[in-house]
Design a protein around this motif. Structure first.
Motif, PDB file in Angstrom:
ATOM      1  N   SER A  94       0.389   4.045  49.538  1.00 37.98           N
ATOM      2  CA  SER A  94       1.043   5.136  48.800  1.00 37.98           C
ATOM      3  C   SER A  94       0.067   5.641  47.750  1.00 37.98           C
ATOM      4  O   SER A  94      -0.703   4.873  47.174  1.00 37.98           O
ATOM      5  CB  SER A  94       2.325   4.630  48.139  1.00 37.98           C
ATOM      6  OG  SER A  94       3.232   4.159  49.121  1.00 37.98           O
ATOM      7  N   PHE A  95       0.117   6.960  47.482  1.00 36.70           N
ATOM      8  CA  PHE A  95      -0.897   7.572  46.635  1.00 36.70           C
ATOM      9  C   PHE A  95      -0.298   8.521  45.604  1.00 36.70           C
ATOM     10  O   PHE A  95       0.783   9.048  45.776  1.00 36.70           O
ATOM     11  CB  PHE A  95      -1.917   8.332  47.497  1.00 36.70           C
ATOM     12  CG  PHE A  95      -2.711   7.418  48.376  1.00 36.70           C
ATOM     13  CD1 PHE A  95      -3.892   6.850  47.927  1.00 36.70           C
ATOM     14  CD2 PHE A  95      -2.260   7.092  49.640  1.00 36.70           C
ATOM     15  CE1 PHE A  95      -4.614   5.985  48.729  1.00 36.70           C
ATOM     16  CE2 PHE A  95      -2.965   6.226  50.458  1.00 36.70           C
ATOM     17  CZ  PHE A  95      -4.147   5.663  50.005  1.00 36.70           C
ATOM     18  N   ILE A  96      -1.089   8.714  44.560  1.00 36.60           N
ATOM     19  CA  ILE A  96      -0.762   9.593  43.441  1.00 36.60           C
ATOM     20  C   ILE A  96      -1.889  10.609  43.297  1.00 36.60           C
ATOM     21  O   ILE A  96      -3.058  10.261  43.460  1.00 36.60           O
ATOM     22  CB  ILE A  96      -0.677   8.768  42.133  1.00 36.60           C
ATOM     23  CG1 ILE A  96       0.500   7.783  42.174  1.00 36.60           C
ATOM     24  CG2 ILE A  96      -0.620   9.645  40.900  1.00 36.60           C
ATOM     25  CD1 ILE A  96       1.849   8.423  42.184  1.00 36.60           C
ATOM     26  N   ALA A 148       3.830   5.650  51.853  1.00 38.01           N
ATOM     27  CA  ALA A 148       3.737   5.304  53.266  1.00 38.01           C
ATOM     28  C   ALA A 148       3.897   3.807  53.435  1.00 38.01           C
ATOM     29  O   ALA A 148       3.567   3.027  52.542  1.00 38.01           O
ATOM     30  CB  ALA A 148       2.406   5.757  53.857  1.00 38.01           C
ATOM     31  N   GLY A 149       4.413   3.450  54.573  1.00 40.47           N
ATOM     32  CA  GLY A 149       4.558   2.052  54.945  1.00 40.47           C
ATOM     33  C   GLY A 149       4.549   1.956  56.453  1.00 40.47           C
ATOM     34  O   GLY A 149       4.466   2.969  57.152  1.00 40.47           O
ATOM     35  N   HIS A 150       4.632   0.756  56.942  1.00 40.12           N
ATOM     36  CA  HIS A 150       4.703   0.579  58.392  1.00 40.12           C
ATOM     37  C   HIS A 150       5.418  -0.721  58.712  1.00 40.12           C
ATOM     38  O   HIS A 150       5.594  -1.592  57.869  1.00 40.12           O
ATOM     39  CB  HIS A 150       3.310   0.610  59.029  1.00 40.12           C
ATOM     40  CG  HIS A 150       2.431  -0.542  58.678  1.00 40.12           C
ATOM     41  ND1 HIS A 150       2.466  -1.751  59.351  1.00 40.12           N
ATOM     42  CD2 HIS A 150       1.483  -0.683  57.723  1.00 40.12           C
ATOM     43  CE1 HIS A 150       1.572  -2.571  58.839  1.00 40.12           C
ATOM     44  NE2 HIS A 150       0.965  -1.956  57.838  1.00 40.12           N
ATOM     45  N   ASP A 151       5.830  -0.820  59.961  1.00 38.27           N
ATOM     46  CA  ASP A 151       6.516  -2.015  60.435  1.00 38.27           C
ATOM     47  C   ASP A 151       5.625  -2.832  61.365  1.00 38.27           C
ATOM     48  O   ASP A 151       6.099  -3.695  62.082  1.00 38.27           O
ATOM     49  CB  ASP A 151       7.822  -1.632  61.136  1.00 38.27           C
ATOM     50  CG  ASP A 151       7.608  -0.733  62.350  1.00 38.27           C
ATOM     51  OD1 ASP A 151       6.445  -0.517  62.763  1.00 38.27           O
ATOM     52  OD2 ASP A 151       8.617  -0.241  62.894  1.00 38.27           O
ATOM     53  N   GLY A 152       4.326  -2.533  61.373  1.00 34.61           N
ATOM     54  CA  GLY A 152       3.393  -3.191  62.267  1.00 34.61           C
ATOM     55  C   GLY A 152       3.200  -2.433  63.560  1.00 34.61           C
ATOM     56  O   GLY A 152       2.280  -2.713  64.323  1.00 34.61           O
ATOM     57  N   ILE A 163       6.209   8.020  56.534  1.00 33.58           N
ATOM     58  CA  ILE A 163       5.805   8.781  55.353  1.00 33.58           C
ATOM     59  C   ILE A 163       7.067   9.158  54.591  1.00 33.58           C
ATOM     60  O   ILE A 163       8.054   9.597  55.183  1.00 33.58           O
ATOM     61  CB  ILE A 163       5.047  10.067  55.750  1.00 33.58           C
ATOM     62  CG1 ILE A 163       3.841   9.750  56.625  1.00 33.58           C
ATOM     63  CG2 ILE A 163       4.680  10.891  54.523  1.00 33.58           C
ATOM     64  CD1 ILE A 163       2.691   9.107  55.935  1.00 33.58           C
ATOM     65  N   GLN A 164       7.008   9.013  53.266  1.00 33.13           N
ATOM     66  CA  GLN A 164       8.155   9.340  52.424  1.00 33.13           C
ATOM     67  C   GLN A 164       7.703   9.962  51.109  1.00 33.13           C
ATOM     68  O   GLN A 164       6.586   9.724  50.656  1.00 33.13           O
ATOM     69  CB  GLN A 164       8.931   8.061  52.086  1.00 33.13           C
ATOM     70  CG  GLN A 164       9.406   7.291  53.276  1.00 33.13           C
ATOM     71  CD  GLN A 164      10.084   6.024  52.840  1.00 33.13           C
ATOM     72  OE1 GLN A 164      11.059   6.058  52.098  1.00 33.13           O
ATOM     73  NE2 GLN A 164       9.556   4.894  53.272  1.00 33.13           N
ATOM     74  N   HIS A 165       8.581  10.680  50.497  1.00 37.85           N
ATOM     75  CA  HIS A 165       8.453  11.173  49.126  1.00 37.85           C
ATOM     76  C   HIS A 165       7.140  11.910  48.846  1.00 37.85           C
ATOM     77  O   HIS A 165       6.511  11.713  47.800  1.00 37.85           O
ATOM     78  CB  HIS A 165       8.644  10.052  48.112  1.00 37.85           C
ATOM     79  CG  HIS A 165      10.050   9.530  48.059  1.00 37.85           C
ATOM     80  ND1 HIS A 165      11.118  10.170  48.635  1.00 37.85           N
ATOM     81  CD2 HIS A 165      10.558   8.419  47.482  1.00 37.85           C
ATOM     82  CE1 HIS A 165      12.208   9.485  48.428  1.00 37.85           C
ATOM     83  NE2 HIS A 165      11.905   8.411  47.718  1.00 37.85           N
ATOM     84  N   GLU A 174      -3.513  13.174  54.126  1.00 38.00           N
ATOM     85  CA  GLU A 174      -4.733  12.642  54.751  1.00 38.00           C
ATOM     86  C   GLU A 174      -5.024  11.222  54.269  1.00 38.00           C
ATOM     87  O   GLU A 174      -5.393  10.353  55.061  1.00 38.00           O
ATOM     88  CB  GLU A 174      -5.922  13.549  54.455  1.00 38.00           C
ATOM     89  CG  GLU A 174      -5.880  14.856  55.194  1.00 38.00           C
ATOM     90  CD  GLU A 174      -6.960  15.836  54.758  1.00 38.00           C
ATOM     91  OE1 GLU A 174      -7.775  15.510  53.868  1.00 38.00           O
ATOM     92  OE2 GLU A 174      -6.990  16.941  55.324  1.00 38.00           O
ATOM     93  N   ARG A 175      -4.835  10.970  52.988  1.00 39.19           N
ATOM     94  CA  ARG A 175      -5.076   9.626  52.462  1.00 39.19           C
ATOM     95  C   ARG A 175      -4.104   8.611  53.082  1.00 39.19           C
ATOM     96  O   ARG A 175      -4.501   7.500  53.439  1.00 39.19           O
ATOM     97  CB  ARG A 175      -4.967   9.623  50.941  1.00 39.19           C
ATOM     98  CG  ARG A 175      -6.245  10.137  50.292  1.00 39.19           C
ATOM     99  CD  ARG A 175      -6.083  10.460  48.816  1.00 39.19           C
ATOM    100  NE  ARG A 175      -7.361  10.781  48.211  1.00 39.19           N
ATOM    101  CZ  ARG A 175      -8.026  11.920  48.392  1.00 39.19           C
ATOM    102  NH1 ARG A 175      -7.530  12.858  49.184  1.00 39.19           N
ATOM    103  NH2 ARG A 175      -9.192  12.138  47.798  1.00 39.19           N
ATOM    104  N   CYS A 176      -2.844   8.992  53.186  1.00 41.60           N
ATOM    105  CA  CYS A 176      -1.867   8.085  53.799  1.00 41.60           C
ATOM    106  C   CYS A 176      -2.198   7.813  55.258  1.00 41.60           C
ATOM    107  O   CYS A 176      -2.157   6.662  55.710  1.00 41.60           O
ATOM    108  CB  CYS A 176      -0.462   8.676  53.710  1.00 41.60           C
ATOM    109  SG  CYS A 176       0.383   8.287  52.191  1.00 41.60           S
ATOM    110  N   LEU A 177      -2.503   8.857  55.997  1.00 42.52           N
ATOM    111  CA  LEU A 177      -2.796   8.664  57.423  1.00 42.52           C
ATOM    112  C   LEU A 177      -4.043   7.823  57.616  1.00 42.52           C
ATOM    113  O   LEU A 177      -4.081   6.956  58.507  1.00 42.52           O
ATOM    114  CB  LEU A 177      -2.926  10.019  58.122  1.00 42.52           C
ATOM    115  CG  LEU A 177      -1.638  10.851  58.170  1.00 42.52           C
ATOM    116  CD1 LEU A 177      -1.887  12.173  58.884  1.00 42.52           C
ATOM    117  CD2 LEU A 177      -0.499  10.078  58.814  1.00 42.52           C
ATOM    118  N   ASN A 178      -5.056   8.034  56.795  1.00 41.53           N
ATOM    119  CA  ASN A 178      -6.262   7.205  56.892  1.00 41.53           C
ATOM    120  C   ASN A 178      -5.956   5.748  56.546  1.00 41.53           C
ATOM    121  O   ASN A 178      -6.473   4.828  57.185  1.00 41.53           O
ATOM    122  CB  ASN A 178      -7.373   7.745  55.994  1.00 41.53           C
ATOM    123  CG  ASN A 178      -7.992   9.001  56.555  1.00 41.53           C
ATOM    124  OD1 ASN A 178      -7.972   9.232  57.770  1.00 41.53           O
ATOM    125  ND2 ASN A 178      -8.537   9.829  55.689  1.00 41.53           N
TER     126      ASN A 178
END
Length: 143
Positions: free
Chosen positions: A46-48, A61-65, A70-72, A90-94
């Motif tokens: 997650s980024f600011i 961002a998070g994942h379940d494996g 993506i949220q908020h 882009e930062r989250c996807l990377n």
């Protein structure tokens, strides 16, 4: 513009931004405790976005494996149309790619027209072949 991973110290400023952002709806899971669990489970995803010490953008961002989520995504009104949202995505996807995740999902409120345009412009596809069903555990009786 300065981008960095989100920390718990960002919580109150992030919530203030989310409350001012049409298309972002807060729930019980967005409590300090909920965000603490989320960031702990998904470190570095997650980024600011900051400018002059002020948080002007967020994305979580998070994942379940298996799949990413993506949220908020929120950008302060006066900073929109400057590439901040795209840079956060882009930062989250990377970061998700770095975790071995190759597909991500997001949920949009049906009346969030600006959000729909944004995500479509980035190449995200609206799905009509699946339904989202939710169950609120705190509303169900204990066994």
């Amino acid at each position: 513009m300065h981008y960095r991973p989100m920390t718990l110290e960002d919580y109150h400023a992030a919530v203030a931004l989310w409350q001012q952002t049409p298309g972002v709806r807060l729930r019980d899971a967005d409590s300090f405790e909920g965000i603490t669990r989320y960031l702990s489970r998904n470190p570095g995803l997650s980024f600011i976005a900051e400018q002059d010490g002020e948080i002007i953008g967020t994305i979580m961002a998070g994942h379940d494996g298996h799949r990413g989520f993506i949220q908020h995504l929120a950008v302060a009104e006066r900073h929109r149309k400057q590439g901040v949202g795209t840079a956060l995505v882009e930062r989250c996807l990377n970061a998700l790619r770095g975790e071995g995740i190759d597909k991500a999902h997001l949920m949009l409120l049906t009346d969030n027209e600006s959000g729909k345009r944004f995500w479509k412009r980035l190449g995200w596809q609206f799905r009509t072949d699946i339904e989202l069903h939710s169950f609120v555990l705190s509303d169900s009786p204990s066994a």
